[in-house]
Scaffold this motif. Structure first.
Motif, PDB file in Angstrom:
ATOM      1  N   TYR A 125      58.247  29.916  61.250  1.00 52.25           N
ATOM      2  CA  TYR A 125      58.779  29.317  60.033  1.00 52.25           C
ATOM      3  C   TYR A 125      58.836  30.370  58.938  1.00 52.25           C
ATOM      4  N   GLY A 126      59.908  30.346  58.159  1.00 47.10           N
ATOM      5  CA  GLY A 126      60.091  31.311  57.085  1.00 47.10           C
ATOM      6  C   GLY A 126      59.210  31.031  55.886  1.00 47.10           C
ATOM      7  N   GLY A 127      58.892  29.770  55.642  1.00 51.02           N
ATOM      8  CA  GLY A 127      58.057  29.395  54.503  1.00 51.02           C
ATOM      9  C   GLY A 127      56.669  28.966  54.934  1.00 51.02           C
ATOM     10  N   ALA A 128      55.958  28.342  54.007  1.00 53.59           N
ATOM     11  CA  ALA A 128      54.582  27.927  54.285  1.00 53.59           C
ATOM     12  C   ALA A 128      54.501  26.545  54.917  1.00 53.59           C
ATOM     13  N   GLN A 129      55.598  25.798  54.966  1.00 58.54           N
ATOM     14  CA  GLN A 129      55.586  24.442  55.514  1.00 58.54           C
ATOM     15  C   GLN A 129      55.877  24.467  57.008  1.00 58.54           C
ATOM     16  N   HIS A 130      55.138  23.637  57.741  1.00 58.64           N
ATOM     17  CA  HIS A 130      55.411  23.441  59.163  1.00 58.64           C
ATOM     18  C   HIS A 130      55.176  21.978  59.482  1.00 58.64           C
ATOM     19  N   GLU A 131      55.624  21.554  60.654  1.00 57.44           N
ATOM     20  CA  GLU A 131      55.583  20.132  60.999  1.00 57.44           C
ATOM     21  C   GLU A 131      54.618  19.835  62.136  1.00 57.44           C
ATOM     22  N   HIS A 132      53.548  20.619  62.253  1.00 54.52           N
ATOM     23  CA  HIS A 132      52.629  20.456  63.375  1.00 54.52           C
ATOM     24  C   HIS A 132      51.215  20.112  62.905  1.00 54.52           C
ATOM     25  N   ASP A 133      51.106  19.344  61.840  1.00 52.40           N
ATOM     26  CA  ASP A 133      49.793  18.942  61.343  1.00 52.40           C
ATOM     27  C   ASP A 133      49.085  18.003  62.307  1.00 52.40           C
ATOM     28  N   ALA A 134      49.846  17.230  63.088  1.00 52.55           N
ATOM     29  CA  ALA A 134      49.241  16.284  64.017  1.00 52.55           C
ATOM     30  C   ALA A 134      48.476  16.987  65.136  1.00 52.55           C
ATOM     31  N   GLN A 135      48.823  18.244  65.429  1.00 54.25           N
ATOM     32  CA  GLN A 135      48.139  18.983  66.487  1.00 54.25           C
ATOM     33  C   GLN A 135      46.833  19.623  65.993  1.00 54.25           C
ATOM     34  N   LYS A 136      46.541  19.508  64.699  1.00 53.12           N
ATOM     35  CA  LYS A 136      45.332  20.071  64.081  1.00 53.12           C
ATOM     36  C   LYS A 136      45.184  21.564  64.393  1.00 53.12           C
ATOM     37  N   PRO A 137      46.160  22.369  63.964  1.00 49.95           N
ATOM     38  CA  PRO A 137      46.033  23.811  64.222  1.00 49.95           C
ATOM     39  C   PRO A 137      44.969  24.435  63.328  1.00 49.95           C
ATOM     40  N   GLU A 138      44.337  25.476  63.845  1.00 56.13           N
ATOM     41  CA  GLU A 138      43.322  26.170  63.066  1.00 56.13           C
ATOM     42  C   GLU A 138      43.846  27.553  62.694  1.00 56.13           C
ATOM     43  N   ALA A 139      43.481  27.990  61.497  1.00 53.69           N
ATOM     44  CA  ALA A 139      43.926  29.294  61.017  1.00 53.69           C
ATOM     45  C   ALA A 139      43.247  30.390  61.813  1.00 53.69           C
ATOM     46  N   TYR A 140      44.023  31.385  62.208  1.00 63.62           N
ATOM     47  CA  TYR A 140      43.498  32.509  62.975  1.00 63.62           C
ATOM     48  C   TYR A 140      43.496  33.741  62.090  1.00 63.62           C
ATOM     49  N   GLU A 141      42.352  34.304  61.829  1.00 63.81           N
ATOM     50  CA  GLU A 141      42.233  35.493  60.997  1.00 63.81           C
ATOM     51  C   GLU A 141      42.063  36.718  61.881  1.00 63.81           C
ATOM     52  N   PHE A 142      42.791  37.774  61.530  1.00 67.71           N
ATOM     53  CA  PHE A 142      42.674  39.008  62.301  1.00 67.71           C
ATOM     54  C   PHE A 142      42.647  40.191  61.372  1.00 67.71           C
TER      55      PHE A 142
END
Length: 142
Positions: A125-142
């Motif tokens: 996605y080009g912006g900060a919005q995405h449509e996958h909140d139902a999958q409960k994604p976790e932020a990955y820091e590297f």
């Protein structure tokens, strides 16, 4: 002691979000390819697709270092005679930053059936919005 080999039915897939804002495009793509392939897992098996789902946000704010914006080009062919098209990354990042990120990630995946299957789990996605909140994604820091 025998080596553990993962089976396709036993793989558990998680969802990760990578934020590309202010980070080099290639570094984000390399980390996404590692997650898609599953190489970060201790039960990684080279011949089994054991990767996770990856969401990359803020692709429009990813940076290209050096002179890549002006010198790097994306080539594609239409299939017709003389149909070679080239686009500078300066215009590609301005108009379609998602395409630039997916090209970088796909180039870092294996060029076989495992790589093509892993590429289907990439969402860009080009912006900060995405449509996958139902999958409960976790932020990955590297």
């Amino acid at each position: 002691m025998s080596t553990y080999m993962a089976k396709a039915g036993e793989v558990t897939r998680k969802w990760y979000i990578l934020d590309a804002a202010g980070k080099p495009l290639g570094r984000v793509a390399a980390q996404a390819a590692t997650l898609l392939r599953g190489k970060h897992k201790p039960e990684f098996t080279p011949h089994v697709d054991c990767g996770d789902h990856v969401i990359i946000i803020n692709c429009g704010q990813a940076v290209l270092t050096g002179n890549k914006l002006e010198q790097k080009k994306w080539y594609r062919h239409t299939g017709w005679i003389g149909g070679l098209k080239e686009v500078k990354y300066s215009s590609l990042m301005a108009s379609r930053p998602e395409k630039a990120m997916s090209l970088a990630v796909n180039g870092m995946l294996p060029h076989n059936t495992l790589g093509r299957k892993a590429a289907t789990r990439l969402r860009v996605y080009g912006g900060a919005q995405h449509e996958h909140d139902a999958q409960k994604p976790e932020a990955y820091e590297f």
